[in-house]
Scaffold this motif. Structure first.
Motif, PDB file in Angstrom:
ATOM      1  N   LEU A 124       0.833  -1.202   0.000  1.00 54.26           N
ATOM      2  CA  LEU A 124       0.000   0.000   0.000  1.00 54.26           C
ATOM      3  C   LEU A 124       0.860   1.242   0.000  1.00 54.26           C
ATOM      4  O   LEU A 124       0.574   2.217  -0.708  1.00 54.26           O
ATOM      5  N   ARG A 125       1.922   1.226   0.774  1.00 54.37           N
ATOM      6  CA  ARG A 125       2.769   2.412   0.869  1.00 54.37           C
ATOM      7  C   ARG A 125       3.506   2.653  -0.440  1.00 54.37           C
ATOM      8  O   ARG A 125       3.758   3.787  -0.816  1.00 54.37           O
ATOM      9  N   ARG A 126       3.837   1.596  -1.152  1.00 56.65           N
ATOM     10  CA  ARG A 126       4.604   1.780  -2.378  1.00 56.65           C
ATOM     11  C   ARG A 126       3.822   2.555  -3.441  1.00 56.65           C
ATOM     12  O   ARG A 126       4.402   3.259  -4.252  1.00 56.65           O
ATOM     13  N   VAL A 127       2.494   2.420  -3.433  1.00 58.54           N
ATOM     14  CA  VAL A 127       1.721   3.077  -4.486  1.00 58.54           C
ATOM     15  C   VAL A 127       1.139   4.409  -4.037  1.00 58.54           C
ATOM     16  O   VAL A 127       0.471   5.081  -4.797  1.00 58.54           O
ATOM     17  N   SER A 128       1.396   4.825  -2.775  1.00 60.84           N
ATOM     18  CA  SER A 128       0.758   6.034  -2.277  1.00 60.84           C
ATOM     19  C   SER A 128       1.566   7.284  -2.592  1.00 60.84           C
ATOM     20  O   SER A 128       1.035   8.242  -3.100  1.00 60.84           O
ATOM     21  N   SER A 129       2.841   7.263  -2.293  1.00 60.18           N
ATOM     22  CA  SER A 129       3.651   8.450  -2.512  1.00 60.18           C
ATOM     23  C   SER A 129       5.128   8.099  -2.419  1.00 60.18           C
ATOM     24  O   SER A 129       5.504   7.008  -1.975  1.00 60.18           O
ATOM     25  N   PHE A 130       5.965   9.040  -2.839  1.00 65.10           N
ATOM     26  CA  PHE A 130       7.418   8.823  -2.753  1.00 65.10           C
ATOM     27  C   PHE A 130       7.855   8.696  -1.306  1.00 65.10           C
ATOM     28  O   PHE A 130       8.715   7.869  -0.972  1.00 65.10           O
ATOM     29  N   GLU A 131       7.268   9.493  -0.419  1.00 65.33           N
ATOM     30  CA  GLU A 131       7.631   9.413   0.997  1.00 65.33           C
ATOM     31  C   GLU A 131       7.261   8.054   1.589  1.00 65.33           C
ATOM     32  O   GLU A 131       8.010   7.479   2.377  1.00 65.33           O
ATOM     33  N   ALA A 132       6.088   7.551   1.178  1.00 68.68           N
ATOM     34  CA  ALA A 132       5.680   6.246   1.682  1.00 68.68           C
ATOM     35  C   ALA A 132       6.627   5.157   1.201  1.00 68.68           C
ATOM     36  O   ALA A 132       6.937   4.217   1.920  1.00 68.68           O
ATOM     37  N   LEU A 133       7.098   5.308  -0.039  1.00 66.04           N
ATOM     38  CA  LEU A 133       8.054   4.340  -0.560  1.00 66.04           C
ATOM     39  C   LEU A 133       9.331   4.357   0.272  1.00 66.04           C
ATOM     40  O   LEU A 133       9.895   3.316   0.596  1.00 66.04           O
ATOM     41  N   GLN A 134       9.794   5.542   0.638  1.00 71.23           N
ATOM     42  CA  GLN A 134      10.996   5.647   1.459  1.00 71.23           C
ATOM     43  C   GLN A 134      10.796   4.979   2.815  1.00 71.23           C
ATOM     44  O   GLN A 134      11.669   4.264   3.299  1.00 71.23           O
ATOM     45  N   SER A 135       9.654   5.188   3.441  1.00 73.93           N
ATOM     46  CA  SER A 135       9.422   4.591   4.748  1.00 73.93           C
ATOM     47  C   SER A 135       9.291   3.081   4.652  1.00 73.93           C
ATOM     48  O   SER A 135       9.698   2.349   5.549  1.00 73.93           O
ATOM     49  N   ALA A 136       8.731   2.600   3.522  1.00 74.37           N
ATOM     50  CA  ALA A 136       8.553   1.159   3.372  1.00 74.37           C
ATOM     51  C   ALA A 136       9.887   0.445   3.303  1.00 74.37           C
ATOM     52  O   ALA A 136      10.036  -0.674   3.776  1.00 74.37           O
ATOM     53  N   THR A 137      10.884   1.091   2.684  1.00 78.49           N
ATOM     54  CA  THR A 137      12.188   0.452   2.561  1.00 78.49           C
ATOM     55  C   THR A 137      12.861   0.305   3.908  1.00 78.49           C
ATOM     56  O   THR A 137      13.765  -0.508   4.062  1.00 78.49           O
ATOM     57  N   LYS A 138      12.430   1.055   4.898  1.00 76.66           N
ATOM     58  CA  LYS A 138      13.022   0.968   6.222  1.00 76.66           C
ATOM     59  C   LYS A 138      12.330  -0.070   7.098  1.00 76.66           C
ATOM     60  O   LYS A 138      12.771  -0.334   8.207  1.00 76.66           O
ATOM     61  N   MET A 139      11.213  -0.621   6.601  1.00 76.38           N
ATOM     62  CA  MET A 139      10.478  -1.604   7.391  1.00 76.38           C
ATOM     63  C   MET A 139      11.249  -2.909   7.464  1.00 76.38           C
ATOM     64  O   MET A 139      12.079  -3.221   6.618  1.00 76.38           O
ATOM     65  N   LEU A 140      10.948  -3.705   8.501  1.00 76.58           N
ATOM     66  CA  LEU A 140      11.560  -5.017   8.622  1.00 76.58           C
ATOM     67  C   LEU A 140      11.082  -5.905   7.486  1.00 76.58           C
ATOM     68  O   LEU A 140       9.946  -5.787   7.028  1.00 76.58           O
ATOM     69  N   PRO A 141      11.920  -6.836   7.006  1.00 76.62           N
ATOM     70  CA  PRO A 141      11.461  -7.787   5.993  1.00 76.62           C
ATOM     71  C   PRO A 141      10.278  -8.591   6.519  1.00 76.62           C
ATOM     72  O   PRO A 141      10.155  -8.839   7.718  1.00 76.62           O
ATOM     73  N   SER A 142       9.420  -9.029   5.616  1.00 81.30           N
ATOM     74  CA  SER A 142       8.218  -9.740   6.044  1.00 81.30           C
ATOM     75  C   SER A 142       8.546 -11.065   6.719  1.00 81.30           C
ATOM     76  O   SER A 142       7.756 -11.571   7.512  1.00 81.30           O
ATOM     77  N   ASP A 143       9.736 -11.656   6.418  1.00 78.19           N
ATOM     78  CA  ASP A 143      10.086 -12.938   7.017  1.00 78.19           C
ATOM     79  C   ASP A 143      10.939 -12.775   8.281  1.00 78.19           C
ATOM     80  O   ASP A 143      11.390 -13.763   8.858  1.00 78.19           O
ATOM     81  N   PHE A 144      11.151 -11.538   8.736  1.00 81.69           N
ATOM     82  CA  PHE A 144      11.866 -11.306   9.994  1.00 81.69           C
ATOM     83  C   PHE A 144      10.825 -10.957  11.047  1.00 81.69           C
ATOM     84  O   PHE A 144      10.258  -9.863  11.041  1.00 81.69           O
ATOM     85  N   VAL A 145      10.575 -11.891  11.940  1.00 80.92           N
ATOM     86  CA  VAL A 145       9.508 -11.720  12.921  1.00 80.92           C
ATOM     87  C   VAL A 145      10.076 -11.936  14.318  1.00 80.92           C
ATOM     88  O   VAL A 145      10.639 -12.990  14.616  1.00 80.92           O
ATOM     89  N   ARG A 146       9.931 -10.926  15.166  1.00 75.29           N
ATOM     90  CA  ARG A 146      10.378 -11.016  16.554  1.00 75.29           C
ATOM     91  C   ARG A 146       9.240 -11.563  17.403  1.00 75.29           C
ATOM     92  O   ARG A 146       8.102 -11.095  17.299  1.00 75.29           O
ATOM     93  N   LEU A 147       9.558 -12.511  18.237  1.00 78.73           N
ATOM     94  CA  LEU A 147       8.512 -13.123  19.046  1.00 78.73           C
ATOM     95  C   LEU A 147       7.926 -12.128  20.040  1.00 78.73           C
ATOM     96  O   LEU A 147       6.711 -12.057  20.222  1.00 78.73           O
ATOM     97  N   ASP A 148       8.794 -11.346  20.678  1.00 78.45           N
ATOM     98  CA  ASP A 148       8.330 -10.455  21.744  1.00 78.45           C
ATOM     99  C   ASP A 148       7.498  -9.300  21.197  1.00 78.45           C
ATOM    100  O   ASP A 148       6.312  -9.177  21.465  1.00 78.45           O
ATOM    101  N   GLN A 149       8.122  -8.413  20.404  1.00 79.05           N
ATOM    102  CA  GLN A 149       7.395  -7.231  19.930  1.00 79.05           C
ATOM    103  C   GLN A 149       6.293  -7.543  18.928  1.00 79.05           C
ATOM    104  O   GLN A 149       5.219  -6.935  18.932  1.00 79.05           O
ATOM    105  N   ASP A 150       6.542  -8.518  18.028  1.00 84.47           N
ATOM    106  CA  ASP A 150       5.629  -8.742  16.911  1.00 84.47           C
ATOM    107  C   ASP A 150       4.508  -9.734  17.207  1.00 84.47           C
ATOM    108  O   ASP A 150       3.454  -9.691  16.568  1.00 84.47           O
TER     109      ASP A 150
END
Length: 424
Positions: free
Chosen positions: A212-238
Motif C-alpha cells: 500500500l505504501r509503495r503506491v501512495s507516494s514517494f515518501e511512503a516508498l521511502q518509509s517502506a524500505t526501512k520496514m523489517l522484511p516480512s520474514d523477519f519476525v520477533r517473538l516479543d514485539q511482533d
C-alpha cells in the motif's frame, strides 16, 4: 487423539557468531552455546531439561553457525539422551519467531500437539513438564515462563502484566522506558501449532502494508524500505504484544533460579547455579573428597574424569574443572572455571576467575577478581559476579605472579604482577 499419544517437540534458539558479542572473548574460539558451564556445554542444560518432557519426539537447534561446528556435539548428545537432536542452519537471521516459522515443515513432521521454544543463553531450572500441564489447563495457543525480579532491574527485560487469577497475559512491553511490571519474560515458551498461523498473519499484514505504501507516494516508498522484511519476525514485539489481552497467551511463574548468560561474569555465576542443581538432578556428577586419598572438596564441584587433582589441593565451592586439567599440590580453587588442558601448579590460588584452554598458572601465583571491583556493577541480581578475571587460551603465568581484575588474551607470558589491566 488421546493425550498419551500426543507428541511434543522442542526448539532451542542458539543464535550465531554475530550475536552474543558481550560474551567475548569466551566465544572467540568456540560457539557460545558450546562453552562449558558446570562441566557441560551451555546448550546441554536446556537439552537435558527437554529430555524430561513427556512424549518428546525431537529436539531442534536453530541458529546460523556453520553446521560443522555443531555436528560432533549433536551426534554425541543424541546418543547419550536417546532422543533425536538436529541442528537447523538459517540462511540468514529471521528473528526469534521467524526462525521458528522458517522451519515449520520440519518441526511439524511428527505432527506435535505442542512446541517448546527456548533461548539457549538463559540459565534456569527449566520446569518444562509442569509448564506443559499448566498450558493444557489454560487452553490458549501459548504459555510464557515468567519470574518476578526487582523493580530496579526489570527495565532490562520484557515486562508483562498478567491476570493474578487466570494467569492470562494482559500486556507485554519489551524493555520499556518506563516501569510496567516486576514480572519479566524468561525466554521459555510452549505453543500449539496455531503459533504458525499467528506468525503467517503478521507477515502477510506486513507485506500488504508495504505494498500500500509503495503506491501512495514517494515518501511512503521511502518509509517502506526501512520496514523489517516480512520474514523477519520477533517473538516479543511482533507476536506477544499484539496477542496480549486476547485470551491467547498465558504465563507460568517459576519460583526457582533464572539468569541471562550475556557476559563472562554471568557464565561463572550460572555455572555455580547448575552445579547446585546437580545435587537433585545429577548428584553423580559432583565430586567429593576429604583431603586423604583425594583432594578436599568444599561445596558443589565438578571434576572431569580425565583431570588430575593432587590430594593436597583444596577445591570449591563453585568450581568446574574440564578435561585433562592438572591441579598441583596445595592449589586452592574457589568459584572458577578451569578449561581443558590447564595446569595449576603447586600452591597457586585461583578465585572468581576463568582460566582458558592450555594455560598454565605458576607456583605460588595468585589469580583473583577482587571484591572491591566485583561490587561496582549492579546489572544482575547478584552483582558480586559481574566482574570475572579472564586468563585466556595458552597463557602462561609464571611463578609468584599476582594477577588481579585483569583480562589476558591468548598466547601471552606474564612474569610480572598486574592489576586492572587488559593484556593484548
Amino acid at each position: 487423539m488421546g493425550s498419551s499419544e500426543e507428541k511434543v517437540v522442542a526448539v532451542i534458539m542458539v543464535g550465531g557468531p554475530t550475536k552474543g558479542t558481550r560474551f567475548r572473548p569466551l566465544s572467540l574460539n568456540i560457539p557460545k552455546p558450546l562453552f562449558p558451564l558446570a562441566g557441560q556445554p551451555m546448550v546441554h542444560h536446556p537439552i537435558s531439561a527437554c529430555k524430561k518432557i513427556p512424549n518428546l519426539a525431537q529436539i531442534y537447534l536453530v541458529g546460523f553457525y556453520e553446521e560443522r561446528e555443531f555436528a560432533l556435539y549433536v551426534s554425541s548428545i543424541s546418543n547419550e539422551l536417546k532422543v533425536p537432536v538436529r541442528y537447523l542452519k538459517e540462511d540468514k537471521p529471521h528473528g526469534s519467531a521467524g526462525g521458528l516459522y522458517n522451519f515449520r515443515d520440519l518441526i511439524m513432521e511428527d505432527s506435535p500437539s505442542h512446541i517448546f521454544l527456548l533461548n539457549c543463553d538463559i540459565c534456569c531450572s527449566f520446569p518444562l513438564p509442569d509448564m506443559l500441564e499448566a498450558h493444557k489447563r489454560y487452553g490458549g495457543i501459548g504459555t510464557i515462563l515468567v519470574i518476578k525480579v526487582s523493580a530496579e532491574s526489570a527495565y532490562q527485560f520484557g515486562e508483562l502484566v498478567a491476570d493474578p487469577d487466570t494467569n492470562e497475559l494482559l500486556h507485554y512491553a519489551e524493555k520499556p522506558e518506563t516501569f510496567v511490571s516486576d514480572l519479566i519474560n524468561c525466554g521459555v515458551y510452549i505453543f500449539t501449532p496455531d503459533i504458525f498461523d499467528a506468525i503467517q498473519n503478521l507477515s502477510t499484514q506486513r507485506r500488504d502494508r508495504a505494498n500500500l505504501r509503495r503506491v501512495s507516494s514517494f515518501e511512503a516508498l521511502q518509509s517502506a524500505t526501512k520496514m523489517l522484511p516480512s520474514d523477519f519476525v520477533r517473538l516479543d514485539q511482533d507476536i506477544l504484544s499484539p496477542l496480549a489481552g486476547k485470551k491467547q497467551l498465558y504465563t507460568y511463574k517459576t519460583q526457582n533460579f533464572w539468569e541471562q548468560i550475556k557476559t563472562p561474569g554471568m557464565s561463572l555465576k550460572c555455572s555455580g547455579l547448575y552445579l547446585s542443581q546437580y545435587q537433585l538432578s545429577y548428584p553423580h556428577l559432583l565430586s567429593n573428597g576429604d583431603g586423604t586419598k583425594s583432594a578436599t572438596i568444599i561445596g558443589d564441584v565438578y571434576v572431569h574424569p580425565s583431570a588430575k587433582v593432587h590430594p593436597t589441593a583444596k577445591i570449591g565451592p563453585n568450581v568446574s574443572i574440564s578435561a585433562n586439567a592438572r591441579i598441583g599440590p596445595g592449589a586452592r580453587l574457589i568459584s572458577c572455571i578451569i578449561l581443558d588442558d590447564v595446569e595449576i601448579k603447586e600452591n597457586a590460588v585461583v578465585i572468581h576467575s576463568i582460566v582458558g584452554w592450555k594455560s598454565s598458572i605458576g607456583r605460588w601465583s595468585r589469580i583473583q577478581a577482587s571484591c572491591r571491583r566485583l561490587q561496582c556493577q549492579t546489572r544482575y541480581h547478584n552483582p558480586r559476579y559481574s566482574f570475572t578475571l579472564l586468563i585466556w587460551e595458552a597463557v602462561t603465568v609464571e611463578d609468584e605472579v599476582v594477577v588481579i581484575n585483569s583480562i589476558i588474551l591468548p598466547n601471552k607470558t606474564l612474569n610480572i604482577s598486574v592489576q586492572d589491566e587488559i593484556i593484548l
